[in-house]
Motif scaffolding. Structure first.
Motif, PDB file in Angstrom:
ATOM      1  N   VAL A 175       0.834  -1.197   0.000  1.00  0.00           N
ATOM      2  CA  VAL A 175       0.000   0.000   0.000  1.00  0.00           C
ATOM      3  C   VAL A 175       0.870   1.250   0.000  1.00  0.00           C
ATOM      4  O   VAL A 175       2.034   1.227   0.408  1.00  0.00           O
ATOM      5  CB  VAL A 175      -0.941   0.024   1.230  1.00  0.00           C
ATOM      6  CG1 VAL A 175      -1.753  -1.264   1.314  1.00  0.00           C
ATOM      7  CG2 VAL A 175      -0.157   0.252   2.530  1.00  0.00           C
ATOM      8  N   TRP A 176       0.294   2.347  -0.442  1.00  0.00           N
ATOM      9  CA  TRP A 176       0.961   3.635  -0.379  1.00  0.00           C
ATOM     10  C   TRP A 176       0.988   4.148   1.063  1.00  0.00           C
ATOM     11  O   TRP A 176       0.003   4.029   1.796  1.00  0.00           O
ATOM     12  CB  TRP A 176       0.243   4.658  -1.241  1.00  0.00           C
ATOM     13  CG  TRP A 176       0.368   4.436  -2.725  1.00  0.00           C
ATOM     14  CD1 TRP A 176      -0.601   4.020  -3.584  1.00  0.00           C
ATOM     15  CD2 TRP A 176       1.547   4.626  -3.520  1.00  0.00           C
ATOM     16  NE1 TRP A 176      -0.118   3.945  -4.862  1.00  0.00           N
ATOM     17  CE2 TRP A 176       1.204   4.319  -4.859  1.00  0.00           C
ATOM     18  CE3 TRP A 176       2.848   5.047  -3.228  1.00  0.00           C
ATOM     19  CZ2 TRP A 176       2.110   4.397  -5.902  1.00  0.00           C
ATOM     20  CZ3 TRP A 176       3.772   5.122  -4.272  1.00  0.00           C
ATOM     21  CH2 TRP A 176       3.400   4.801  -5.592  1.00  0.00           C
ATOM     22  N   GLY A 177       2.135   4.707   1.453  1.00  0.00           N
ATOM     23  CA  GLY A 177       2.253   5.263   2.788  1.00  0.00           C
ATOM     24  C   GLY A 177       2.278   4.195   3.862  1.00  0.00           C
ATOM     25  O   GLY A 177       2.502   3.010   3.586  1.00  0.00           O
ATOM     26  N   ALA A 178       2.016   4.622   5.108  1.00  0.00           N
ATOM     27  CA  ALA A 178       2.009   3.695   6.231  1.00  0.00           C
ATOM     28  C   ALA A 178       1.137   4.255   7.345  1.00  0.00           C
ATOM     29  O   ALA A 178       1.253   5.439   7.696  1.00  0.00           O
ATOM     30  CB  ALA A 178       3.429   3.458   6.761  1.00  0.00           C
ATOM     31  N   PRO A 179       0.274   3.431   7.932  1.00  0.00           N
ATOM     32  CA  PRO A 179      -0.492   3.890   9.097  1.00  0.00           C
ATOM     33  C   PRO A 179       0.451   4.214  10.249  1.00  0.00           C
ATOM     34  O   PRO A 179       1.547   3.659  10.355  1.00  0.00           O
ATOM     35  CB  PRO A 179      -1.386   2.675   9.426  1.00  0.00           C
ATOM     36  CG  PRO A 179      -1.386   1.835   8.189  1.00  0.00           C
ATOM     37  CD  PRO A 179      -0.068   2.050   7.542  1.00  0.00           C
ATOM     38  N   PHE A 180       0.016   5.116  11.125  1.00  0.00           N
ATOM     39  CA  PHE A 180       0.835   5.489  12.281  1.00  0.00           C
ATOM     40  C   PHE A 180       1.005   4.302  13.219  1.00  0.00           C
ATOM     41  O   PHE A 180       2.099   4.043  13.720  1.00  0.00           O
ATOM     42  CB  PHE A 180       0.182   6.655  13.027  1.00  0.00           C
ATOM     43  CG  PHE A 180       0.941   7.087  14.254  1.00  0.00           C
ATOM     44  CD1 PHE A 180       2.074   7.872  14.137  1.00  0.00           C
ATOM     45  CD2 PHE A 180       0.527   6.684  15.523  1.00  0.00           C
ATOM     46  CE1 PHE A 180       2.789   8.259  15.268  1.00  0.00           C
ATOM     47  CE2 PHE A 180       1.233   7.051  16.656  1.00  0.00           C
ATOM     48  CZ  PHE A 180       2.368   7.853  16.524  1.00  0.00           C
ATOM     49  N   LYS A 217       3.680  -5.103   8.292  1.00  0.00           N
ATOM     50  CA  LYS A 217       4.791  -6.041   8.333  1.00  0.00           C
ATOM     51  C   LYS A 217       6.131  -5.363   8.036  1.00  0.00           C
ATOM     52  O   LYS A 217       7.152  -5.686   8.628  1.00  0.00           O
ATOM     53  CB  LYS A 217       4.554  -7.173   7.331  1.00  0.00           C
ATOM     54  CG  LYS A 217       3.385  -8.083   7.678  1.00  0.00           C
ATOM     55  CD  LYS A 217       3.644  -8.822   8.978  1.00  0.00           C
ATOM     56  CE  LYS A 217       2.565  -9.823   9.295  1.00  0.00           C
ATOM     57  NZ  LYS A 217       2.847 -10.569  10.560  1.00  0.00           N
ATOM     58  N   GLU A 218       6.124  -4.413   7.107  1.00  0.00           N
ATOM     59  CA  GLU A 218       7.330  -3.652   6.763  1.00  0.00           C
ATOM     60  C   GLU A 218       6.924  -2.254   6.325  1.00  0.00           C
ATOM     61  O   GLU A 218       5.852  -2.071   5.732  1.00  0.00           O
ATOM     62  CB  GLU A 218       8.115  -4.312   5.613  1.00  0.00           C
ATOM     63  CG  GLU A 218       8.738  -5.643   5.930  1.00  0.00           C
ATOM     64  CD  GLU A 218       9.568  -6.170   4.758  1.00  0.00           C
ATOM     65  OE1 GLU A 218      10.491  -5.442   4.320  1.00  0.00           O
ATOM     66  OE2 GLU A 218       9.285  -7.276   4.283  1.00  0.00           O
ATOM     67  N   ARG A 219       7.801  -1.283   6.626  1.00  0.00           N
ATOM     68  CA  ARG A 219       7.637   0.061   6.109  1.00  0.00           C
ATOM     69  C   ARG A 219       8.837   0.374   5.228  1.00  0.00           C
ATOM     70  O   ARG A 219       9.974   0.015   5.558  1.00  0.00           O
ATOM     71  CB  ARG A 219       7.541   1.077   7.248  1.00  0.00           C
ATOM     72  CG  ARG A 219       6.214   1.035   8.010  1.00  0.00           C
ATOM     73  CD  ARG A 219       6.256   1.979   9.181  1.00  0.00           C
ATOM     74  NE  ARG A 219       4.936   2.135   9.807  1.00  0.00           N
ATOM     75  CZ  ARG A 219       4.736   2.381  11.089  1.00  0.00           C
ATOM     76  NH1 ARG A 219       5.779   2.501  11.902  1.00  0.00           N
ATOM     77  NH2 ARG A 219       3.515   2.505  11.566  1.00  0.00           N
ATOM     78  N   PHE A 220       8.588   1.079   4.130  1.00  0.00           N
ATOM     79  CA  PHE A 220       9.661   1.392   3.185  1.00  0.00           C
ATOM     80  C   PHE A 220       9.830   2.908   3.139  1.00  0.00           C
ATOM     81  O   PHE A 220       8.958   3.632   2.644  1.00  0.00           O
ATOM     82  CB  PHE A 220       9.313   0.840   1.797  1.00  0.00           C
ATOM     83  CG  PHE A 220       8.898  -0.608   1.834  1.00  0.00           C
ATOM     84  CD1 PHE A 220       9.811  -1.609   2.130  1.00  0.00           C
ATOM     85  CD2 PHE A 220       7.581  -0.973   1.608  1.00  0.00           C
ATOM     86  CE1 PHE A 220       9.433  -2.944   2.183  1.00  0.00           C
ATOM     87  CE2 PHE A 220       7.190  -2.300   1.646  1.00  0.00           C
ATOM     88  CZ  PHE A 220       8.119  -3.286   1.942  1.00  0.00           C
ATOM     89  N   ASP A 224      14.487  10.132   7.746  1.00  0.00           N
ATOM     90  CA  ASP A 224      13.872  11.448   7.976  1.00  0.00           C
ATOM     91  C   ASP A 224      12.786  11.797   6.956  1.00  0.00           C
ATOM     92  O   ASP A 224      12.468  12.970   6.759  1.00  0.00           O
ATOM     93  CB  ASP A 224      14.943  12.551   7.987  1.00  0.00           C
ATOM     94  CG  ASP A 224      16.011  12.315   9.036  1.00  0.00           C
ATOM     95  OD1 ASP A 224      15.638  11.830  10.125  1.00  0.00           O
ATOM     96  OD2 ASP A 224      17.185  12.587   8.757  1.00  0.00           O
ATOM     97  N   GLN A 225      12.243  10.780   6.283  1.00  0.00           N
ATOM     98  CA  GLN A 225      11.152  11.005   5.348  1.00  0.00           C
ATOM     99  C   GLN A 225       9.958  10.110   5.695  1.00  0.00           C
ATOM    100  O   GLN A 225      10.135   9.031   6.265  1.00  0.00           O
ATOM    101  CB  GLN A 225      11.595  10.712   3.905  1.00  0.00           C
ATOM    102  CG  GLN A 225      12.624  11.690   3.364  1.00  0.00           C
ATOM    103  CD  GLN A 225      12.920  11.424   1.904  1.00  0.00           C
ATOM    104  OE1 GLN A 225      12.263  10.623   1.254  1.00  0.00           O
ATOM    105  NE2 GLN A 225      13.926  12.120   1.376  1.00  0.00           N
ATOM    106  N   PRO A 226       8.757  10.566   5.381  1.00  0.00           N
ATOM    107  CA  PRO A 226       7.583   9.712   5.624  1.00  0.00           C
ATOM    108  C   PRO A 226       7.696   8.438   4.792  1.00  0.00           C
ATOM    109  O   PRO A 226       8.303   8.439   3.707  1.00  0.00           O
ATOM    110  CB  PRO A 226       6.408  10.573   5.159  1.00  0.00           C
ATOM    111  CG  PRO A 226       6.929  11.966   5.108  1.00  0.00           C
ATOM    112  CD  PRO A 226       8.391  11.855   4.798  1.00  0.00           C
TER     113      PRO A 226
END
Length: 324
Positions: A175-180, A217-220, A224-226
């Motif tokens: 998915v685009w972005g990432a939930p907090f 499961k993973e954030r990409f 220092d960037q969202p």
């Protein structure tokens, strides 16, 4: 319709054809011959019948008959099979059952060829043995019944959505972005969109209850960037059309490649460097894979659990995001 003076004396089929642009004259003639047209309340089966001024003409269109699907030699990946059921690892792009615009080339056509008469009469002509489905452009695991006993038992489990049994369905989504937060639950009713009947929308009132449990499961992301994107696991507590796709878009994180529910994010790839930009632009489906399916065998009572590896396109996109 009522015949006016200008049409008096004309053939019945000609008068109807002139008034009904949606039907050809040949189609109207066939309907007359089959008894679907009345003149003044009486059936007329001769297309050349001459109408009179003031006659009331009524045409009743019969309900369309679903064509019975035929077996087709379409390769399928069989994960498990016995005399009661079959588990398939469906590729993206394969429609599950016949419908408008897809009367051939479906998984049902492939199953009829593979299973022969064992699917006959189970679950209806168009959906023989089908107890659940996944979208055309979603890849992954699907179970199909081959006997009435299996169909009844599997249908009951899917209707219960695993609340009181071992049924599990887990999907991997990019998915685009990432939930907090790292995990959460979406409880938002779904129904056909009022503005586009081809799409599903979240409803403030009405609609059908829909619940999706998700976990990051993973954030990409770069330092220092969202986060650019995330790999998420989604588990269904209900099974509504396009549920995961609509729910993820609803919380602001639509699936990569989902042009129906995430088209506003397409421009994000324009700011990316190659090769990731090319991977995302070239990903021609929603990034969703049904990777886990578990259920109780409806005849033996044994719990069966299956996992499916990511298909090549999903794996390449995931690798590109990991290298971001």
């Amino acid at each position: 319709m009522t015949v006016d003076a200008a049409d008096a004396g004309k053939r019945l089929d000609a008068v109807l054809a002139a008034s009904l642009d949606a039907l050809s004259r040949n189609r109207i003639q066939a309907l007359i011959k089959s008894g679907d047209v009345t003149v003044g309340g009486a059936k007329v089966v001769e297309p050349k019948y001459r109408v009179n001024e003031g006659d009331t003409l009524t045409l009743k269109l019969p309900e369309p008959e679903d064509p019975e699907p035929k077996g087709e030699d379409i390769p399928i990946s069989v994960v498990f099979e016995d005399e009661h059921l079959i588990v398939i690892d469906k590729p993206a792009g394969l429609v599950v059952h016949p419908g408008a615009g897809n009367w051939t080339g479906t998984l049902v056509n492939a199953l009829i060829h593979h299973c022969g008469d064992s699917l006959s009469g189970i679950g209806g002509i168009r959906r023989p043995g089908i107890v659940h489905r996944i979208d055309k452009d979603t890849s992954g695991l699907l179970v199909v019944a081959k006997s009435d006993q299996a169909h009844q038992g599997l249908a009951a489990q899917f209707a219960d959505h695993g609340r009181s049994g071992p049924l599990e369905r887990a999907y991997s989504a990019l998915v685009w972005g990432a939930p907090f937060n790292l995990k959460g639950t979406i409880n938002a009713n779904l129904a056909r969109s009022h503005t586009n009947r081809q799409k599903i929308a979240v409803m403030k009132t009405g609609g059908r209850n829909a619940i999706t449990h998700w976990q990051v499961k993973e954030r990409f992301a770069r330092a220092d960037q969202p986060p650019l994107a995330s790999l998420m696991e989604c588990r269904l507590e209900t099974g509504r059309t396009h549920q995961i796709r609509v729910h993820m878009a609803h919380i602001g994180h639509p699936l990569i490649g989902d042009n129906d529910y995430g088209s506003g994010y397409k421009t994000k790839s324009n700011r990316l460097d190659e090769p990731l930009k090319g991977l995302i632009d070239g990903f021609r489906r929603q990034a969703l894979h049904a990777g886990l399916l578990a259920f109780e065998h409806p005849v033996t009572g044994k719990t069966l659990r299956f996992e499916s590896a990511y298909p090549d396109d999903f794996e390449k996109l995931l690798s590109g995001l990991r290298g971001f």
